[in-house]
Design a protein around this motif. Structure first.
Motif, PDB file in Angstrom:
ATOM      1  N   UNK A   1      -9.083  24.315 -14.514  1.00  0.00           N
ATOM      2  CA  UNK A   1      -9.496  25.059 -15.707  1.00  0.00           C
ATOM      3  C   UNK A   1      -9.637  26.550 -15.394  1.00  0.00           C
ATOM      4  N   UNK A   2     -10.262  26.870 -14.284  1.00  0.00           N
ATOM      5  CA  UNK A   2     -10.431  28.277 -13.906  1.00  0.00           C
ATOM      6  C   UNK A   2      -9.068  28.909 -13.638  1.00  0.00           C
ATOM      7  N   UNK A   3      -8.168  28.173 -13.029  1.00  0.00           N
ATOM      8  CA  UNK A   3      -6.816  28.672 -12.798  1.00  0.00           C
ATOM      9  C   UNK A   3      -6.102  28.995 -14.106  1.00  0.00           C
TER      10      UNK A   3
ATOM     11  N   UNK B   1     -14.969  33.892  -9.844  1.00  0.00           N
ATOM     12  CA  UNK B   1     -15.735  33.252  -8.762  1.00  0.00           C
ATOM     13  C   UNK B   1     -16.988  32.595  -9.341  1.00  0.00           C
ATOM     14  N   UNK B   2     -17.616  33.290 -10.266  1.00  0.00           N
ATOM     15  CA  UNK B   2     -18.821  32.755 -10.914  1.00  0.00           C
ATOM     16  C   UNK B   2     -18.500  31.426 -11.603  1.00  0.00           C
ATOM     17  N   UNK B   3     -17.328  31.346 -12.234  1.00  0.00           N
ATOM     18  CA  UNK B   3     -16.934  30.095 -12.895  1.00  0.00           C
ATOM     19  C   UNK B   3     -16.743  28.965 -11.892  1.00  0.00           C
ATOM     20  N   UNK B   4     -16.126  29.282 -10.763  1.00  0.00           N
ATOM     21  CA  UNK B   4     -15.895  28.260  -9.747  1.00  0.00           C
ATOM     22  C   UNK B   4     -17.203  27.725  -9.174  1.00  0.00           C
TER      23      UNK B   4
ATOM     24  N   UNK C   1     -21.271  22.672 -13.900  1.00  0.00           N
ATOM     25  CA  UNK C   1     -20.615  22.081 -15.064  1.00  0.00           C
ATOM     26  C   UNK C   1     -19.820  23.173 -15.773  1.00  0.00           C
ATOM     27  N   UNK C   2     -18.616  22.829 -16.167  1.00  0.00           N
ATOM     28  CA  UNK C   2     -17.772  23.800 -16.858  1.00  0.00           C
ATOM     29  C   UNK C   2     -16.875  23.053 -17.827  1.00  0.00           C
ATOM     30  N   UNK C   3     -17.004  23.391 -19.101  1.00  0.00           N
ATOM     31  CA  UNK C   3     -16.138  22.820 -20.133  1.00  0.00           C
ATOM     32  C   UNK C   3     -15.179  23.888 -20.622  1.00  0.00           C
ATOM     33  N   UNK C   4     -14.056  23.461 -21.147  1.00  0.00           N
ATOM     34  CA  UNK C   4     -13.084  24.411 -21.683  1.00  0.00           C
ATOM     35  C   UNK C   4     -13.698  25.137 -22.872  1.00  0.00           C
ATOM     36  N   UNK C   5     -13.753  26.458 -22.813  1.00  0.00           N
ATOM     37  CA  UNK C   5     -14.384  27.211 -23.906  1.00  0.00           C
ATOM     38  C   UNK C   5     -13.489  27.264 -25.146  1.00  0.00           C
ATOM     39  N   UNK C   6     -14.140  27.262 -26.322  1.00  0.00           N
ATOM     40  CA  UNK C   6     -13.390  27.395 -27.576  1.00  0.00           C
ATOM     41  C   UNK C   6     -12.806  28.799 -27.702  1.00  0.00           C
ATOM     42  N   UNK C   7     -13.573  29.777 -27.272  1.00  0.00           N
ATOM     43  CA  UNK C   7     -13.158  31.184 -27.322  1.00  0.00           C
ATOM     44  C   UNK C   7     -13.147  31.732 -25.895  1.00  0.00           C
ATOM     45  N   UNK C   8     -12.051  31.541 -25.172  1.00  0.00           N
ATOM     46  CA  UNK C   8     -12.027  31.917 -23.752  1.00  0.00           C
ATOM     47  C   UNK C   8     -12.347  33.387 -23.481  1.00  0.00           C
TER      48      UNK C   8
END
Length: 85
Positions: free
Chosen positions: A11-13, A46-49, A53-60
């Motif tokens: 997802x982060x990629x 880096x903060x995202x990695x 928990x990380x979900x796909x954001x509606x508004x990236x």
């Protein structure tokens, strides 16, 4: 040496590939130093990695800007403290 894959790396990629250029341009408009903008861009991802928990954001883009703004505020606060010192 084996490394444990990050569960959010895909997802982060995708966020990095699709929105890094835009985020970097946004940061360059808000920071005088292009190198600092590059660093803040990298720190955002880096903060995202590092999240549990990380979900796909509606508004990236709004999501990335919210994270970058936090890093930007920290940067300005640190710079003001260094200037005062």
């Amino acid at each position: 040496m084996s490394s444990v894959p990050n569960p959010h790396s895909e997802l982060v990629g995708a966020l990095y590939r699709d929105h890094r250029g835009w985020l970097l341009a946004w940061l360059r408009r808000n920071v005088a130093c292009p190198s600092r903008a590059e660093d803040l861009s990298q720190d955002t991802f880096i903060r995202l990695l590092g999240r549990d928990e990380l979900r796909e954001p509606r508004e990236p883009r709004a999501f990335l800007v919210a994270i970058a703004k936090g890093l930007l505020f920290d940067y300005f606060r640190r710079a003001a403290l260094e200037q005062a010192y």
